[in-house]
Design a protein around this motif. Sequence first.
Motif, PDB file in Angstrom:
ATOM      1  N   HIS A  15      15.566 -36.992 -41.641  1.00 29.29           N
ATOM      2  CA  HIS A  15      15.334 -38.317 -42.526  1.00 29.29           C
ATOM      3  C   HIS A  15      14.029 -37.751 -43.606  1.00 29.29           C
ATOM      4  O   HIS A  15      14.299 -38.142 -44.814  1.00 29.29           O
ATOM      5  CB  HIS A  15      14.996 -39.216 -41.845  1.00 29.29           C
ATOM      6  CG  HIS A  15      16.134 -39.901 -40.998  1.00 29.29           C
ATOM      7  ND1 HIS A  15      16.586 -40.923 -41.587  1.00 29.29           N
ATOM      8  CD2 HIS A  15      16.830 -39.317 -40.050  1.00 29.29           C
ATOM      9  CE1 HIS A  15      17.887 -41.351 -40.558  1.00 29.29           C
ATOM     10  NE2 HIS A  15      17.901 -40.353 -39.785  1.00 29.29           N
ATOM     11  N   VAL A  16      13.093 -36.917 -43.142  1.00 31.56           N
ATOM     12  CA  VAL A  16      12.101 -36.701 -44.029  1.00 31.56           C
ATOM     13  C   VAL A  16      12.608 -35.785 -44.985  1.00 31.56           C
ATOM     14  O   VAL A  16      12.381 -35.707 -46.269  1.00 31.56           O
ATOM     15  CB  VAL A  16      10.879 -35.898 -43.355  1.00 31.56           C
ATOM     16  CG1 VAL A  16       9.927 -35.265 -44.143  1.00 31.56           C
ATOM     17  CG2 VAL A  16      10.280 -37.004 -42.462  1.00 31.56           C
ATOM     18  N   TYR A  51       2.084 -37.845 -37.189  1.00 31.42           N
ATOM     19  CA  TYR A  51       3.294 -37.219 -37.237  1.00 31.42           C
ATOM     20  C   TYR A  51       3.472 -35.995 -36.494  1.00 31.42           C
ATOM     21  O   TYR A  51       4.553 -35.472 -36.103  1.00 31.42           O
ATOM     22  CB  TYR A  51       3.454 -36.840 -38.894  1.00 31.42           C
ATOM     23  CG  TYR A  51       4.830 -36.248 -39.164  1.00 31.42           C
ATOM     24  CD1 TYR A  51       6.150 -37.090 -39.332  1.00 31.42           C
ATOM     25  CD2 TYR A  51       5.048 -35.169 -39.503  1.00 31.42           C
ATOM     26  CE1 TYR A  51       7.207 -36.643 -39.567  1.00 31.42           C
ATOM     27  CE2 TYR A  51       6.110 -34.576 -39.955  1.00 31.42           C
ATOM     28  CZ  TYR A  51       7.410 -35.511 -39.877  1.00 31.42           C
ATOM     29  OH  TYR A  51       8.640 -34.921 -40.041  1.00 31.42           O
ATOM     30  N   LYS A  95      15.117 -37.794 -47.508  1.00 35.23           N
ATOM     31  CA  LYS A  95      14.396 -38.571 -48.501  1.00 35.23           C
ATOM     32  C   LYS A  95      13.783 -37.890 -49.378  1.00 35.23           C
ATOM     33  O   LYS A  95      13.689 -38.462 -50.750  1.00 35.23           O
ATOM     34  CB  LYS A  95      13.458 -39.749 -47.756  1.00 35.23           C
ATOM     35  CG  LYS A  95      13.061 -40.993 -48.292  1.00 35.23           C
ATOM     36  CD  LYS A  95      12.508 -41.907 -47.496  1.00 35.23           C
ATOM     37  CE  LYS A  95      13.447 -42.967 -46.966  1.00 35.23           C
ATOM     38  NZ  LYS A  95      14.085 -43.864 -47.517  1.00 35.23           N
ATOM     39  N   PHE A  96      12.958 -36.959 -49.217  1.00 38.25           N
ATOM     40  CA  PHE A  96      12.183 -36.451 -50.002  1.00 38.25           C
ATOM     41  C   PHE A  96      12.665 -35.475 -51.279  1.00 38.25           C
ATOM     42  O   PHE A  96      12.676 -35.310 -52.349  1.00 38.25           O
ATOM     43  CB  PHE A  96      10.905 -35.790 -49.504  1.00 38.25           C
ATOM     44  CG  PHE A  96       9.659 -36.709 -49.000  1.00 38.25           C
ATOM     45  CD1 PHE A  96       8.846 -36.891 -50.139  1.00 38.25           C
ATOM     46  CD2 PHE A  96       9.717 -37.199 -47.876  1.00 38.25           C
ATOM     47  CE1 PHE A  96       7.859 -37.613 -49.799  1.00 38.25           C
ATOM     48  CE2 PHE A  96       8.759 -38.110 -47.533  1.00 38.25           C
ATOM     49  CZ  PHE A  96       7.753 -38.368 -48.564  1.00 38.25           C
ATOM     50  N   TYR A 151      12.723 -35.729 -38.391  1.00 37.90           N
ATOM     51  CA  TYR A 151      12.497 -34.491 -39.668  1.00 37.90           C
ATOM     52  C   TYR A 151      13.407 -34.335 -40.602  1.00 37.90           C
ATOM     53  O   TYR A 151      13.228 -34.201 -41.859  1.00 37.90           O
ATOM     54  CB  TYR A 151      12.090 -33.160 -38.790  1.00 37.90           C
ATOM     55  CG  TYR A 151      13.398 -32.210 -38.537  1.00 37.90           C
ATOM     56  CD1 TYR A 151      13.760 -32.341 -37.281  1.00 37.90           C
ATOM     57  CD2 TYR A 151      14.056 -31.480 -39.679  1.00 37.90           C
ATOM     58  CE1 TYR A 151      14.841 -31.629 -36.983  1.00 37.90           C
ATOM     59  CE2 TYR A 151      15.132 -30.695 -39.288  1.00 37.90           C
ATOM     60  CZ  TYR A 151      15.549 -30.896 -37.767  1.00 37.90           C
ATOM     61  OH  TYR A 151      16.667 -30.073 -37.653  1.00 37.90           O
ATOM     62  N   ALA A 193       7.515 -31.200 -42.605  1.00 38.98           N
ATOM     63  CA  ALA A 193       8.954 -31.420 -42.088  1.00 38.98           C
ATOM     64  C   ALA A 193       9.025 -31.341 -40.487  1.00 38.98           C
ATOM     65  O   ALA A 193       8.887 -32.239 -39.574  1.00 38.98           O
ATOM     66  CB  ALA A 193      10.161 -30.938 -42.852  1.00 38.98           C
ATOM     67  N   PHE A 242       9.524 -44.365 -43.286  1.00 44.54           N
ATOM     68  CA  PHE A 242       9.727 -44.023 -42.015  1.00 44.54           C
ATOM     69  C   PHE A 242       9.295 -44.827 -40.783  1.00 44.54           C
ATOM     70  O   PHE A 242       9.906 -45.240 -39.939  1.00 44.54           O
ATOM     71  CB  PHE A 242       9.076 -42.670 -41.874  1.00 44.54           C
ATOM     72  CG  PHE A 242       9.746 -41.616 -43.017  1.00 44.54           C
ATOM     73  CD1 PHE A 242      10.998 -41.200 -42.917  1.00 44.54           C
ATOM     74  CD2 PHE A 242       8.820 -41.290 -43.945  1.00 44.54           C
ATOM     75  CE1 PHE A 242      11.459 -40.460 -43.857  1.00 44.54           C
ATOM     76  CE2 PHE A 242       9.203 -40.441 -44.980  1.00 44.54           C
ATOM     77  CZ  PHE A 242      10.242 -39.991 -45.068  1.00 44.54           C
TER      78      PHE A 242
END
Lengths: 266, 266
Positions: free
Chosen positions: A171-172, B127, A175-176, A169, A147, B157
């Motif tokens: 959004h990561v 990333y 979403k997950f 990060y 992340a 993303f």
Amino acid sequence: MFTKNSLDQLILSKRTVLCVGLDTDPMKIPPCITGTLQQRVLEFNQKIIHATAPRCVAFKINTAFYEAMGHEGWYILMKTALYIKEQYPSAFLIADAKRADIGNTSEKYARAFLEEMPFDAITASPYMGIDSIQPFFKEGKYIILLALTSNKGAMDFQLQPMADGRPLYQHVLQKFSDHYDEDKLMFVAGATHGEILKVIRSMVPEHYLLVPGVGAQGGDLSLTLQAGINSAGAGLLINSSREILYASNAENFWEAAAIVSEKYGI
Amino acid sequence: MFTKNSLDQLILSKRTVLCVGLDTDPMKIPPCITGTLQQRVLEFNQKIIHATAPRCVAFKINTAFYEAMGHEGWYILMKTALYIKEQYPSAFLIADAKRADIGNTSEKYARAFLEEMPFDAITASPYMGIDSIQPFFKEGKYIILLALTSNKGAMDFQLQPMADGRPLYQHVLQKFSDHYDEDKLMFVAGATHGEILKVIRSMVPEHYLLVPGVGAQGGDLSLTLQAGINSAGAGLLINSSREILYASNAENFWEAAAIVSEKYGI
């Protein structure tokens, strides 16, 4: 097989959040250990594992250090993973591989680390999206998703704002964590970002955080504990690698490693 | 050692943009090939390499397929890379590893693929930012950075807008192409995105694009060529893996592989 609750209990009973990172560099193995490359690395790893196992809850093997040893390295990696699972089956065993690829390819990585080898978890990179990570979700196994990493490069994309103003990060994380619960998914969150750990903890209150960056990279241990601990008094795995492995170059190097590992008690 | 100009010349003289992806799955090797795992995979790879080398400019070895074979897989990967470099030294040899980590760890990956093994290039994930990729820049070697991948997860993303309205993959293209020129850096750009390849080509007119997604994943070959070719009439490496490797299950499978590889002529 591990769950959020069993990890909480492991941490509370052992009174530590330490994950020992076996980033073994053959050039840094104390001179008292001799023999072939394979003998030296295995003996060093086993001594470190034996000394730190009572003082940690997890071991993390970073594949880069083993791949750099040539094809023997992959054998040493496998033998080290098997040794941990045989001798210390209660330890949570992480393959720090940072893999991800299209589905049929990620399936092969999942097989390599979660079936051919006895890892409980694999680290993965989110850039290719959810379908690239999906094959890693095997029954009883964890994905640990990058992340917010501990390096300066986290500024380049992870901390940059998306259209809604929130950094990538976040959004990561969202979403997950919307897709996978705390019994399947953890996040990597670097200790070098200080206050941001609190933001991450508030966004994913139940998911475990694997925290690199304390020790050689300069993150603060007490701030990390304060910001990252969950409501059960656990929820964190704080990684330490170089600081423990190379605590001493003397014949009793593993005693020095054990002493450093005590720092991560809670 | 390869440069943008030498790759252009290689493509123009061989009249093809084909990169053969050696994603070898032992379960799919034709039954006429027998022996141990190692013998079977090496013989299959060598026959495919021999049949396609006159009809391609590059070979790409995806590490996942070899890691899934256990510790022997890493040996087979190394032997395959050495075979290509010995028999077909003019071919551009890519490790499709999609690695990246903090600096001292990426240094180990660089050593594994670009020093211990004779790869000319390694694929990497953006990333973790520029400092995570920096150790891969070795004299005479290429980094091939994921920009817009061919899978559906690219939507999660890569195609999402950042604060300035431009999608993440464009920030990746810009940040890295500002730092590294076309003699050091290429980008992965999936053929499954159609018109977007033109946008990518306009943003990085000089950098090579490695294009997966034609063939089994459904990308269109002629549209890809039209959108991605550079001003020299080259600038593209179009990968094909399953379509070539498993073109036939018969004893003369390599002849079928050679015929499919002709499709990528220009």
